[in-house]
Design an enzyme around this catalytic site. Sequence first.
Site, short mmCIF file in Angstrom:
data_model
loop_
_atom_site.label_atom_id
_atom_site.label_comp_id
_atom_site.label_asym_id
_atom_site.label_seq_id
_atom_site.Cartn_x
_atom_site.Cartn_y
_atom_site.Cartn_z
N ALA A 179 0.80 -1.23 0.00
CA ALA A 179 0.00 0.00 0.00
C ALA A 179 0.83 1.27 0.00
O ALA A 179 0.48 2.25 -0.67
CB ALA A 179 -0.93 -0.02 1.21
N ARG A 233 1.37 -1.15 4.92
CA ARG A 233 1.91 -1.97 3.83
C ARG A 233 0.92 -3.02 3.32
O ARG A 233 0.87 -3.31 2.12
CB ARG A 233 3.17 -2.68 4.36
CG ARG A 233 3.78 -3.77 3.51
CD ARG A 233 4.93 -4.41 4.26
NE ARG A 233 5.46 -5.62 3.64
CZ ARG A 233 6.49 -5.66 2.82
NH1 ARG A 233 7.11 -4.55 2.47
NH2 ARG A 233 6.92 -6.81 2.34
N ASN A 249 2.34 -9.86 -1.14
CA ASN A 249 3.46 -10.45 -1.87
C ASN A 249 4.14 -11.58 -1.09
O ASN A 249 5.27 -11.95 -1.38
CB ASN A 249 4.48 -9.38 -2.24
CG ASN A 249 5.22 -9.73 -3.51
OD1 ASN A 249 4.65 -10.26 -4.45
ND2 ASN A 249 6.52 -9.43 -3.55
N GLU A 377 11.72 -2.61 -8.66
CA GLU A 377 11.68 -1.75 -7.48
C GLU A 377 12.12 -0.36 -7.90
O GLU A 377 13.29 -0.14 -8.24
CB GLU A 377 12.61 -2.29 -6.39
CG GLU A 377 12.24 -3.68 -5.88
CD GLU A 377 11.26 -3.65 -4.74
OE1 GLU A 377 10.85 -2.54 -4.33
OE2 GLU A 377 10.89 -4.73 -4.23
#
Length: 414
Positions: A179, A233, A249, A377
């Site tokens: 998030a 998160r 994840n 990333e």
Amino acid sequence: MFFKIALSVLFCGIALATGETYEGYKIYDINARNAHDKDLLLRLSANEKYDFFDLPKVMGKPARVMIQPEDQHDFEAALNRFGLSYQIINENVGRTIAEEALQNSRVFTPKGGISFAKFNRFDEINAYLEELAVAYPSRVMVKTVGKSYEKRDMKAITITNGDGKKDKKVIFMDAGIHAREWIAPAGALYVIYQLVENFAENAHLLKDYDWVILPVVNPDGYEHTHVQARMWRKTRKPINKNCFGTDGNRNFDFHWGEIGASGMSCAETFMGETAFSEAETIVVRDMMHSLSGRAKFYLTLHSYGSYLLYPWGWTSELPETVDDLDEVAQAGAEAIKASTGGRYTVGSSTNVLYAAAGGSDDYAFAKANIPIAITMELPAGGSGFDPSPAQIEPFVSETWTGIRAMAEKVIAKY
């Protein structure tokens, strides 16, 4: 369609009144001199009170961690005891978040568009997708592919070149499973913008491939970070009376729960009560399998740290087709370096970052049989998850350079 000016100042006030303000939280960079220091940091990261943002295995990259005020004395004492050098890079995370909210609130989004000068709310993102479907009906289709736990519509966009050909090969991309990683959905939106609104320049990417993009995998968590807790998160489904959410994840059913995931329900890396316990990860799973055979490239956007990672996340061993994975990832890293000088670290998740079983990329590669699966990333801004609105466009433009190069490599190979 005029989007409302983001009410970030108001929502920051809500957070100050009823949510997590992060007042007095500090962010540390910790420098490891050798493998022994890296191991010490790994052991420190097992403490659920310490929120490690980045824990790279490669030398020369510092670990980064956020510590709440009541734990700072003991944390610094532990670092000093182990002889680990550190630098406090943010003395007050709460102040930074308030400044970000103020900057975000000052940006107006023009009619029928999306802004890359602010972080857009979830409803604004969905509205933009629908606007594109209306404006470009021959090239854009938007579909609600599922609902989040809190019943938000999860919309995916399919982008074509309008030639009417069916069953083309596919590039499938998602973002925002964590998030607080706001720059990841922004990166996905910029890809959508380039493919749809800058079609002439990018038509070659759509000649033989369709693109399917889910820009926000975790809408409940994403909205929660805007109104209650900026550094949240996980998803938002309750686990028990004290703990909410699962790390999406870590929730995919491939070596689920084996390593790098927590069974503690309040932990940041909580793997879920079962694999695919979350409505949101089920949506991604089902999309993967619906595209199986057609999908040749799965790309999931995260932040932060400038990495291009491929399987495996559950073991340091490498897949038999690692050369193909590495070739595509290196193409992205090289394009970014040539364009902006930005340096991305390339390698398998476990070998350059950390072990984390149950990830979407491993599942896409092993279970949905997508031959190229990569986690990107994006770069850090500020002290990690808080790039300023002024940094958004430079970051997502650089990201697009890498994604375009990887897509070109995949198209040439498959």
